[in-house]
Every structure is written in C-alpha cells, then in structure tokens.
Design an enzyme around this catalytic site. Structure first.
Site, PDB file in Angstrom:
ATOM      1  N   HIS A 180       0.879  -1.173   0.000  1.00 12.63           N
ATOM      2  CA  HIS A 180       0.000   0.000   0.000  1.00 12.63           C
ATOM      3  C   HIS A 180       0.912   1.216   0.000  1.00 12.63           C
ATOM      4  O   HIS A 180       1.712   1.392   0.916  1.00 12.63           O
ATOM      5  CB  HIS A 180      -0.931   0.013   1.216  1.00 12.63           C
ATOM      6  CG  HIS A 180      -1.868   1.185   1.179  1.00 12.63           C
ATOM      7  ND1 HIS A 180      -3.124   1.120   0.606  1.00 12.63           N
ATOM      8  CD2 HIS A 180      -1.692   2.473   1.569  1.00 12.63           C
ATOM      9  CE1 HIS A 180      -3.691   2.301   0.675  1.00 12.63           C
ATOM     10  NE2 HIS A 180      -2.842   3.148   1.256  1.00 12.63           N
ATOM     11  N   CYS A 181       0.775   2.052  -1.028  1.00 15.74           N
ATOM     12  CA  CYS A 181       1.677   3.199  -1.167  1.00 15.74           C
ATOM     13  C   CYS A 181       0.954   4.494  -0.787  1.00 15.74           C
ATOM     14  O   CYS A 181       0.038   4.912  -1.507  1.00 15.74           O
ATOM     15  CB  CYS A 181       2.202   3.275  -2.604  1.00 15.74           C
ATOM     16  SG  CYS A 181       3.314   4.666  -2.822  1.00 15.74           S
ATOM     17  N   PRO A 182       1.350   5.159   0.320  1.00 11.81           N
ATOM     18  CA  PRO A 182       0.677   6.425   0.670  1.00 11.81           C
ATOM     19  C   PRO A 182       0.936   7.522  -0.359  1.00 11.81           C
ATOM     20  O   PRO A 182       0.123   8.424  -0.521  1.00 11.81           O
ATOM     21  CB  PRO A 182       1.280   6.783   2.035  1.00 11.81           C
ATOM     22  CG  PRO A 182       2.506   5.967   2.182  1.00 11.81           C
ATOM     23  CD  PRO A 182       2.368   4.766   1.310  1.00 11.81           C
TER      24      PRO A 182
ATOM     25  N   ASN B 120      -1.682   7.055  -2.586  1.00 10.48           N
ATOM     26  CA  ASN B 120      -2.915   6.844  -1.818  1.00 10.48           C
ATOM     27  C   ASN B 120      -3.708   5.640  -2.333  1.00 10.48           C
ATOM     28  O   ASN B 120      -4.921   5.714  -2.517  1.00 10.48           O
ATOM     29  CB  ASN B 120      -3.778   8.125  -1.862  1.00 10.48           C
ATOM     30  CG  ASN B 120      -4.979   8.024  -0.947  1.00 10.48           C
ATOM     31  OD1 ASN B 120      -4.906   7.422   0.122  1.00 10.48           O
ATOM     32  ND2 ASN B 120      -6.104   8.568  -1.375  1.00 10.48           N
ATOM     33  N   ASN B 121      -3.025   4.550  -2.587  1.00 13.07           N
ATOM     34  CA  ASN B 121      -3.705   3.353  -3.105  1.00 13.07           C
ATOM     35  C   ASN B 121      -2.776   2.148  -2.943  1.00 13.07           C
ATOM     36  O   ASN B 121      -1.574   2.303  -2.721  1.00 13.07           O
ATOM     37  CB  ASN B 121      -4.022   3.555  -4.594  1.00 13.07           C
ATOM     38  CG  ASN B 121      -5.115   2.631  -5.094  1.00 13.07           C
ATOM     39  OD1 ASN B 121      -5.665   1.824  -4.325  1.00 13.07           O
ATOM     40  ND2 ASN B 121      -5.425   2.731  -6.372  1.00 13.07           N
TER      41      ASN B 121
END
Ligand SMILES: [Zn+2]
Ligand SMILES: [Zn+2]
Length: 263
Positions: free
Chosen positions: A119-121, A124-125
């Site tokens: 999950h990559c901030p 945001n996904n």
C-alpha cells in the site's frame, strides 16, 4: 470511481504534487528560461519536453490513484455455523471472500487485493494487478524528469556562470547569486526525489521480472517460474508496444484468469 479516503495518503499525494511543482518551476526559472535565444538550445523546446515528461508522470500518478488495483468482491463466501471456529485457510474473514495465494488483504483499503505489492501512501492506493503499470510509469517519468532537470542545471551553469559565455543568457549577471541559491534548492530536493524513485523503480522492476511482489517476498509465497516476457506482458497489458509507455488501462490476461479460477 475508486478512491481511498485516507488522510495520510491524501496528504502524501498533495505533498507529491507540491514537490513536483516546486522543483519544476525552479528548474524552468533558474535553468531553462535564462538560456538566450541565440543559444544552441531553444528554451521553448526544452520547456515543452520537460512538460511532456511531467505530464506523463503526473497522469500516471493520478490514474494509479483512481484505478481499482484488483479488489476482490466482498461477501462472496459464507461460513457455515459449525465451521465458524475453523475457517478454510484461503478465505479472508474480513472481506468474506475466497482468495488465491497471490491475493492479500490491505488494512488501509479494507479490501483483498489481487497480486498486491504494497500500500503506497504516495499514490494513496494499493499497488496491485491493475495499477502496477501506472505506478512504474510514474516512477519512470519522474526519474527521467529529474535527470533532465540535472542536465538543464549543468547546461545553465556551464553557459551562464562562465564570464565569456554570459552573453548567451538573458538573465542579468547580478541575479546569478539568487539563481545559484534557488538552483541548489532544486538540486537538493530533486536529488532526494531522484534517489527515492530510482530505488523504488529498481525494486518494482525486479519484482515484475521475477513474477513476485513485496508482500509475496515477505510471506515467502511460492511463485511460479515464468519467462520475463510473460511477466512484463502481464503487468503492462499485452505485447510490447507504445502503450507500455502510456498510462492506459490494463486488461486481465487470459492465463491469469484461468490461474485465479484454479486457485
Ligand atoms: Zn480481505
Ligand atoms: Zn491498500
């Protein structure tokens, strides 16, 4: 439309766009605009190339953010009353769905994601089956844009800082001290960004080539050995073409669909 309402992720995305705008405006102001018309390189062409790179990077980032990464449908598995204490191993109890060994649950998205990498901030996904291509393209175009910025800064320094070639610059020589300061700021922020995206890009490409993901490596998931070409075609959505370099939609591969049913 797919969108994750996570304040940390939204903040990181806004931060990403702010850094991109800050660095690119400094590079244009300090390195590209001062190059005079009589120079070998036309500032307009330099800006157009730079804008195309930034546009492709920004568009890849945005599409990566609003693309469903491969969420499994929820509530498709119902547990019988007697089996409530011993659920089958390939079921997510939170999403109540069956999942293959390449599907992992994300606690931020609150969904099970097919071929989840992480999950990559910053986007945001989750990065998964349907948006890994967009994530890789975002990293690629930003890396190239950073390299381009460095080249422009070097050209600016080599042409305008030299006393003999100073007439090739439109900027008055008195402003060069300010330019130097702004150039250093652009170089520092751009350098950190460049290192970050290059390491991420290397990591993503090695995962794609080896048909694995960040989570699969952590969980030591057994992975089927396939050719590099098959792995790349699955991620980039078909045979090699110009579309590999454009943030277009990724269609589900037929062999992958069969693999999902069998699992
Ligand atoms: Zn789940
Ligand atoms: Zn997620």
């Amino acid at each position: 439309m797919w969108f994750i309402y996570d304040s940390c992720g939204i903040g990181c995305c806004v931060g990403t766009y702010c850094i991109m705008t800050f660095v690119s405006s400094l590079v244009i102001k300090v390195a590209i605009l001062p190059l005079g018309r009589e120079n070998y390189i036309s500032p307009s062409i330099c800006i157009i190339i730079y804008m195309i790179l930034l546009l492709l990077g920004g568009l890849s980032h945005f599409i990566c953010m609003i693309t469903d990464p491969g969420a499994m449908p929820r509530n498709t598995f119902h547990i019988a009353k007697d089996d409530i204490n011993k659920p089958p191993p390939q079921v997510c109890l939170r999403c109540r769905c069956e999942k293959s060994h390449r599907v992992h649950h994300c606690s931020v998205c609150e969904r099970c994601i097919d071929k989840m990498d992480h999950h990559c901030p910053w986007v945001n996904n989750c990065v998964g089956y349907y948006n890994q291509k967009h994530f890789v393209l975002f990293l690629f175009y930003i890396m190239v844009a950073c390299l381009y910025s460095f080249i422009m800064l070097i050209i600016r320094v080599s042409y305008c800082a030299s006393y003999k070639k100073a007439e090739l610059c439109t900027r008055p020589r008195e402003d060069t001290a300010l330019d130097l300061l702004l150039g250093m700021a652009a170089l520092f922020v751009g350098g950190v960004f460049f290192l970050f995206v290059t390491v991420m890009l290397y990591d993503q490409l090695s995962c794609i080539i080896n048909n694995t993901s960040g989570i699969d490596l952590l969980k030591k998931t057994p992975i089927e050995k396939r050719s590099v070409r098959t792995n790349l075609e699955e991620t980039f959505g078909g045979r090699f073409s110009i579309f590999w370099f454009l943030p277009t939609k990724v269609k589900r591969n037929l062999t992958r669909a069969v693999d999902m049913i069998e699992n």
